[in-house]
Write a protein that holds these residues in place. Structure first.
Motif, PDB file in Angstrom:
ATOM      1  N   TYR A  39      -1.424  20.748  -5.444  1.00  0.00           N
ATOM      2  CA  TYR A  39      -0.589  20.148  -6.473  1.00  0.00           C
ATOM      3  C   TYR A  39       0.705  20.942  -6.659  1.00  0.00           C
ATOM      4  N   ILE A  95       4.105   5.775  -5.495  1.00  0.00           N
ATOM      5  CA  ILE A  95       4.164   5.854  -6.953  1.00  0.00           C
ATOM      6  C   ILE A  95       2.972   6.638  -7.485  1.00  0.00           C
ATOM      7  N   GLY A  96       1.808   6.422  -6.848  1.00  0.00           N
ATOM      8  CA  GLY A  96       0.637   7.206  -7.229  1.00  0.00           C
ATOM      9  C   GLY A  96       0.894   8.700  -7.049  1.00  0.00           C
ATOM     10  N   GLY A  97       1.566   9.043  -5.969  1.00  0.00           N
ATOM     11  CA  GLY A  97       1.878  10.444  -5.706  1.00  0.00           C
ATOM     12  C   GLY A  97       2.774  11.025  -6.785  1.00  0.00           C
ATOM     13  N   ALA A 121       2.338   1.725  -3.467  1.00  0.00           N
ATOM     14  CA  ALA A 121       1.304   2.210  -4.382  1.00  0.00           C
ATOM     15  C   ALA A 121       1.037   3.699  -4.150  1.00  0.00           C
ATOM     16  N   ALA A 122       0.968   4.098  -2.869  1.00  0.00           N
ATOM     17  CA  ALA A 122       0.707   5.505  -2.561  1.00  0.00           C
ATOM     18  C   ALA A 122       1.845   6.383  -3.051  1.00  0.00           C
ATOM     19  N   SER A 132       0.834  -1.205   0.000  1.00  0.00           N
ATOM     20  CA  SER A 132       0.000   0.000   0.000  1.00  0.00           C
ATOM     21  C   SER A 132       0.866   1.251   0.000  1.00  0.00           C
ATOM     22  N   LEU A 142       3.027   9.970  -9.885  1.00  0.00           N
ATOM     23  CA  LEU A 142       2.236  10.101 -11.115  1.00  0.00           C
ATOM     24  C   LEU A 142       1.358  11.342 -11.053  1.00  0.00           C
ATOM     25  N   PHE A 143       0.792  11.580  -9.869  1.00  0.00           N
ATOM     26  CA  PHE A 143      -0.036  12.765  -9.663  1.00  0.00           C
ATOM     27  C   PHE A 143       0.753  14.033  -9.979  1.00  0.00           C
TER      28      PHE A 143
END
Lengths: 332, 269, 312
Positions: free
Chosen positions: C192, B15-17, B12-13, B9, B19-20
Motif C-alpha cells: 500500500y 478506480i478501485g486502485g 473498475a480496476a 473491467s 480508492l484503495f
C-alpha cells in the motif's frame, strides 16, 4: 560613412581545442553606419553566432570586434549600447506591454512617469497605441514582434540586431513587416543588422549582405552583386535558383574551363542555340513557366515569360543567352 | 484497442486502485471521534469530539514535539531553498565537467533508503562525538530536502524561455537587476511549491530522524511512540489528522502553483 | 542619439556582472560551492563514516568500539541469525515489488491511455497525494484496518468470510493472531505505502507509447491480448523497472512498518536501528546498512542496462 561594426579575423570555436567545432571561423566584416545589413545563410552557418558576438552573448575565441571604433572584448552585454530583437521575442511574461517596453529605461534608473511616457511613444511608433496594459500572452505573433521592436528601440541603441525576427510570422504578415521594418530603418537612420535564412527577405530588404557558409563568409556585397555575380557555387546555389555549370559545359559554351552560373531569367528558349537538351519538367509560376532541360546529364533551367509558347515535356529544345550573362566563379 | 472507450473491467480496476489508496486515510478521521480508547473496534461503539479537547488541554506532551517539528521543518526548508536554488541555477547553465556526478549526488539522499542516510549521519556523529541537538536533525532533513527544491527550480528554469535572461541583459540590466526583476518573479511560484513540499517532507519525516534526534522527540517520533505504546488511542488520531493536514495542504498548494507544465510538483519524491 | 557604443559601468553591481561575464567559472564556482560543501561534507562525509564504522568491530567484553580495520563485523553478517534477516528482507522486497507492479498496472494504464482532462488531473492528484502525505499516518491507518477488532475483521464477520482470514493466518510462515501481527499484514502495508512510487513511472512510460503504435498492431491483426503482450508490456517495462527501484529500495530500508505491523521478525532496517540504539553495536549496524547500498548498486546497474532511467 564610418563603420558601425567591424569584425577583425573573428573566430568562435566550441568544444576541445583538439577537435573544435568552428561556429565562426576567421570572419572579417565591416558594417557601415546607417545601413541595413543582412546576414544570410543556412542554419548552422554561423550567422546567428555572429549576431550574438555583437550583442556580447558569445565571446570570440580569436580576433576582435569593434563597435563604432571601440573594442568591445571586455564589455559585457548590458554595457553595450546595442539592442536585440530576439527570434522568439523573449518578452517578459510577468510584465505588461508598457513595462516590457520601459524595462531598459527602468534599469537605467529613469522615473516611472517619464519612462512610461517614452514607452507609450514607442508603442505608437510601432502602431500599438493603447496596448500598454495587455500581457504579452494576450497578443498575436505580429503584435509581440512589434513590442519586441519597441522594447529594443526605446533605448536608442547605436545598432539594432534582429535575429530572424519575421521567422514566426505567416507569409502575408511577413511581407508587410518587411516593408515596415525597412521604412522604420530609413526614418530612424539607424544601423540594422538582420539575420535570416530567407534569401528573398535578405535581397529585398538589405543595403548590403554577407552570405555565410560553414562559419565563414562566402561573399559580401550589395544584393545585386550577390545575385548577379555570385562568388562561389554555394552562393549561386543558395541565393537564387541559378544554374550552376560545371567547367566542361562552360567550355562547350565558349568560355574557359571554370565553374559558372547562369540565371534562368537571362535565358530564352530558341530553335537553335549553344545548349540543347530534352525538356524534363515544367513548372508554372504565374509570371512565367520554368522549363528544366536535361543537357547530357546536367539540368539547366530556363524561364519562359507568360504568354509565350511552352514546349511539351520530352521534346528537344535549345537555350540561347547573352554571353555576358554567363558568370564565372572560379573553382570554389 | 482502437476505440477510445476503456473496457469496463479496466476502469473498475483503476478506480478501485485509487480508492484503495485513499480510503484507509479516511479511517484516521473516523477513529478520532470514537468513544473507545483502548482498541480499534469497528464500528466505533459511539462518537464524541472530546478527544480534540483532550489533545489540546490535557496532553502537554504533544506541544514540545510539535514545536520542534515546526522549527526543524522551517530551518531545513530555508536551507534547502537556498542550496537547491543555487544548484539549480548552476545546473541550467552550460555543461561543465562533473555535472552528472553532481546531479547523482543531489539525488542520492532520497534514492537510498532513509535508514542508510540516518545510519550514515549517526556514524558520523559517533566518530566526531557530536551531541544530538536540533541541528543534528536539521543536518539530515536539509540534505534530503535539497533535491525537492532543486527539482522544482530546475524544471521551471528549463521551461522559462532562456531568452528572457539574455533579453534583460541586452536591455542594460546587470546580473542583480536581472535576478530581481526577471528571474525571481518567474521562479517564485516554483520555489514556493518546492519549499512547501520540502516542509511537508521534513515535518513528516521519521526514519532519518530517529537516528539523528537522540532523546529529542519530533511530532512523528511522538506518534511512533504512541503507536508502539498507546495511551489514549483517539488522541493519536487527532495528532495524526494534524500531521496529515500539515502535509496535505502544502502538497495541494504546490500542485496548483506548478500545474500546467511538465514540471508539475511531486513527480520527483 | 550619439551616445557612446559602450556605456560606463556604474557601481559595483555592474562591475561584478562584468567580472562574471568575463569569467563564467567564477560565477559557477560561487553558485556550486555552498551546496557542494553541504552535500560533500554532511552527506558524503557521513557515508564515509558509515563505511569506516563498518570496518571497525566491537569488543565483546567491554562493549567498546575498537577502531581498527577488520572484516570481522562483515563476517558476523553471515551468522545464521543475521543472514536470515538479509534473506527475509530481500524476499519481502521482491514480493512487494512484484505485487506493486501488478496492482499499479491498471491504474497507470488507465491514466495514461484513457483518462482525459479533469479525469487526468484527478488521477494524477489521486496518486500524488497518497505518495506525499504523511507516511506514519498511512501506516497507522493500516494498524486500524488490520487489528483483530478492526474494519477488516468486522467486514469478514458480517459477510461470514472470516474463515478466509483464519485460513491465511494458519499457513505456515504467515501465522499471527490477526493480520496486524502476521507477515501477511506487513506485506500488505508495504504494498500500500509504496504503490504510488510504482504507478507514476509506469504511467510516464505508458504515456510515451503512441496510440498509432497500438493501432498499427491492431491493423496487423493482433488481438487485444497479443497487442498487450507484444507491444504494451515491453514498452511499459522501463517504467516498471524504474518503479521497482523505488519499491525495492524503500522496502529494503524500512523499519517502521515491520515494527508496527507484523510478528516482529527482524528486517535489515530494524536490525540497524536496534544495533545502533539499545545494543550500541554501531559497527554491526553500519555493516547491515552497507548491504542495501550494495544490493541497490547492483540493481541500479542492471536497471540502467535495461533503459529504466529514461523513464525517471
Amino acid at each position: 560613412m564610418s563603420a558601425a561594426v567591424e569584425f577583425l579575423n573573428v573566430s568562435r570555436h566550441f568544444g576541445p581545442a583538439s577537435a573544435p567545432v568552428k561556429a565562426v571561423d576567421g570572419v572579417d566584416l565591416t558594417i557601415s553606419e546607417g545601413s541595413f545589413f543582412a546576414m544570410l545563410g543556412p542554419s548552422g552557418s554561423g550567422k546567428t553566432t555572429c549576431l550574438r558576438l555583437i550583442s556580447g552573448f558569445e565571446k570570440p575565441t580569436g580576433g576582435a570586434i569593434r563597435i563604432f571604433g571601440e573594442d568591445v572584448s571586455n564589455t559585457p552585454p548590458h554595457l553595450r549600447n546595442v539592442n536585440t530583437v530576439f527570434q522568439d521575442y523573449a518578452l517578459f511574461p510577468h510584465m505588461n506591454v508598457r513595462d516590457n517596453v520601459a524595462y531598459g529605461l527602468m534599469v537605467k534608473g529613469m522615473g516611472r512617469a517619464r519612462r512610461h511616457a517614452r514607452a507609450d511613444e514607442m508603442l505608437a511608433l510601432v502602431k500599438l497605441d493603447g496596448y500598454g496594459d495587455r500581457r504579452p500572452a494576450q497578443l498575436s505573433g505580429g503584435q509581440r514582434q512589434r513590442v519586441a521592436l519597441a522594447r529594443a528601440l526605446v533605448n536608442e541603441p547605436r545598432v539594432l540586431l534582429l535575429d530572424e525576427p519575421l521567422g514566426a510570422l505567416d507569409l502575408k504578415l511577413r511581407e508587410a513587416m518587411q516593408d515596415e521594418l525597412k521604412a522604420l530603418q530609413k526614418r530612424l537612420g539607424l544601423t540594422f543588422v538582420f539575420v535570416t535564412h530567407d534569401q528573398h527577405e535578405a535581397l529585398s530588404m538589405a543595403d548590403s549582405l554577407a552570405v555565410f557558409n560553414e562559419g565563414r563568409i562566402a561573399q559580401i556585397g550589395t544584393p545585386q552583386d550577390i545575385y548577379d555575380r555570385p562568388a562561389t557555387r554555394f552562393v549561386a546555389d543558395f541565393v537564387g535558383s541559378s544554374n550552376v555549370l560545371p567547367p566542361d559545359l562552360t567550355r562547350a559554351l565558349g568560355g574557359p574551363a571554370e565553374w559558372a552560373s547562369l540565371r534562368p531569367e537571362a535565358t530564352r528558349l530558341a530553335a537553335t542555340g549553344p545548349l540543347t537538351g530534352t525538356v524534363k519538367a515544367l513548372r508554372y509560376l504565374g509570371s512565367g513557366t520554368r522549363v528544366v532541360l536535361d543537357a547530357n546529364g546536367t539540368e539547366i533551367a530556363a524561364m519562359v515569360p507568360a504568354g509565350q509558347p511552352v514546349p511539351a515535356e520530352g521534346t528537344r529544345a535549345a537555350i540561347a543567352f547573352d554571353p555576358q550573362a554567363l558568370h564565372l566563379m572560379g573553382d570554389r | 484497442m482502437r476505440s477510445d472507450r476503456s473496457p469496463l473491467s479496466l476502469r473498475a480496476a483503476a478506480i478501485g486502485g485509487l480508492l484503495f489508496l485513499h480510503l484507509p486515510i479516511l479511517l484516521i478521521f473516523l477513529y478520532a471521534f470514537t468513544t473507545e480508547e483502548r482498541s480499534f473496534q469497528f464500528p466505533p461503539p459511539g462518537l464524541t469530539t472530546r478527544w480534540f479537547a483532550t489533545a489540546w488541554f490535557d496532553r502537554p506532551d504533544i506541544w514540545p514535539p510539535l514545536y520542534l517539528s515546526l522549527k526543524v521543518a522551517a530551518i531545513s526548508t530555508s536551507i534547502a531553498l537556498v542550496l537547491g536554488t543555487l544548484v539549480a541555477a548552476a545546473m541550467t547553465r552550460t555543461a561543465f565537467f562533473g555535472r552528472d556526478q553532481i546531479s547523482l549526488l543531489i539525488l542520492l539522499p532520497i534514492a537510498l533508503p532513509g535508514v542508510i542516510t540516518g545510519m550514515a549521519l549517526r556514524s558520523a556523529f559517533g566518530i566526531m562525538d557530536i551531541p544530538f541537538s536540533t541541528w543534528t536533525i536539521v543536518l539530515g532533513h536539509a540534505t534530503f530536502c535539497i533535491v525537492i527544491v532543486f527539482n522544482n527550480a530546475v524544471a521551471r528554469m528549463r521551461r522559462l524561455s532562456g531568452g528572457i535572461m539574455e533579453a534583460s541583459a541586452d536591455l542594460g540590466a546587470n546580473g542583480f537587476q536581472t535576478l530581481r526583476y526577471i528571474l525571481l518573479p518567474n521562479l517564485g511560484s516554483a520555489l514556493l511549491a518546492g519549499g512547501m513540499l520540502a516542509f511537508a517532507l521534513s515535518f513528516d519525516e521519521v526514519i532519518v530522524t530517529t537516528f539523528t534526534a537522540g532523546q529529542q522527540s519530533t511530532l512523528p517520533i511522538w506518534m511512533l511512540n504512541e503507536l508502539v505504546r498507546p495511551r489514549q488511542r483517539p488522541v493519536t488520531n487527532v495528532v495524526a489528522i494534524v500531521v496529515f493536514a500539515a502535509t496535505f495542504f502544502p502538497i495541494l498548494a504546490a500542485y496548483y502553483l506548478t500545474r500546467g507544465g511538465s514540471e508539475t510538483a511531486g513527480m520527483g519524491k | 542619439m550619439t551616445q557612446s557604443a559602450i556605456l560606463p559601468a556604474k557601481g559595483p553591481a555592474d562591475r561584478l556582472t562584468a567580472l562574471f561575464w568575463r569569467h563564467p567559472r567564477v560565477l559557477l564556482a560561487l553558485l556550486l560551492t555552498p551546496p557542494l560543501l553541504w552535500l560533500g561534507v554532511v552527506y558524503l562525509g557521513s557515508l564515509a563514516a558509515l563505511l569506516l564504522q563498518s570496518f571497525y568491530s566491537i569488543d565483546e567484553f567491554s562493549g567498546v568500539v575498537r577502531q581498527e580495520f577488520t572484516l570481522k563485523t562483515y563476517g558476523e553478517l553471515l551468522r545464521p541469525s543475521n543472514f536470515d534477516i538479509l534473506v527475509r528482507t530481500v524476499s519481502m522486497a521482491a514480493a512487494v515489488t512484484l505485487a506493486c507492479a501488478v496492482l499499479a498496472f491498471p491504474i497507470a494504464y488507465y491514466a495514461a491511455r484513457y483518462a482525459r482532462g479533469h479525469w487526468k488531473a484527478a488521477f494524477y492528484l489521486g496518486v500524488m497525494l497518497p505518495l506525499w502525505s504523511s507516511y506514519l499516518v498511512k501506516v497507522y491507518a493500516w494498524k486500524l484496518i488490520l487489528a483483530k477488532e478492526g474494519i477488516l475483521g468486522w467486514a469478514a464477520a458480517q459477510t461470514h468470510t472470516s474463515w478466509i482470514i483464519d485460513g491465511l493466518l494458519s499457513i505456515p510462515g504467515l501465522e499471527g493472531s490477526s493480520l496486524s501481527t502476521s507477515p501477511l499484514g506487513t506485506f500488505m502495508v508495504f504494498v500500500y505505502i509504496w504503490l504510488p512510487y510504482m504507478i507514476l513511472p509506469m504511467q510516464a512510460a505508458l504515456e510515451r507509447v503512441p496510440n498509432s503504435m497500438l493501432e498499427a498492431s491492431a491493423d496487423l491483426g493482433a488481438t487485444r491480448a497479443q497487442t498487450f503482450r507484444t507491444v504494451i508490456l515491453p514498452l511499459a517495462l522501463p517504467g516498471v523497472i524504474a518503479g521497482s527501484i523505488f519499491t525495492f529500495s524503500l522496502t529494503l530500508g524500512d523499519y517502521i512498518i515491520p515494527q508496527i505491523i507484523g510478528n516482529s521478525a527482524n528486517f535489515i532496517g530494524m536490525a540497524v536501528y536496534q544495533l545502533q540504539g539499545t545494543a550500541g553495536n554501531i559497527p554491526l549496524a553500519a555493516a547491515f546498512a552497507v548491504v542495501p547500498i550494495l544490493i541497490m548498486l547492483v540493481y541500479l546497474g542492471l536497471a540502467r542496462r535495461m533503459g529504466a532511467f529514461d523513464a525517471l
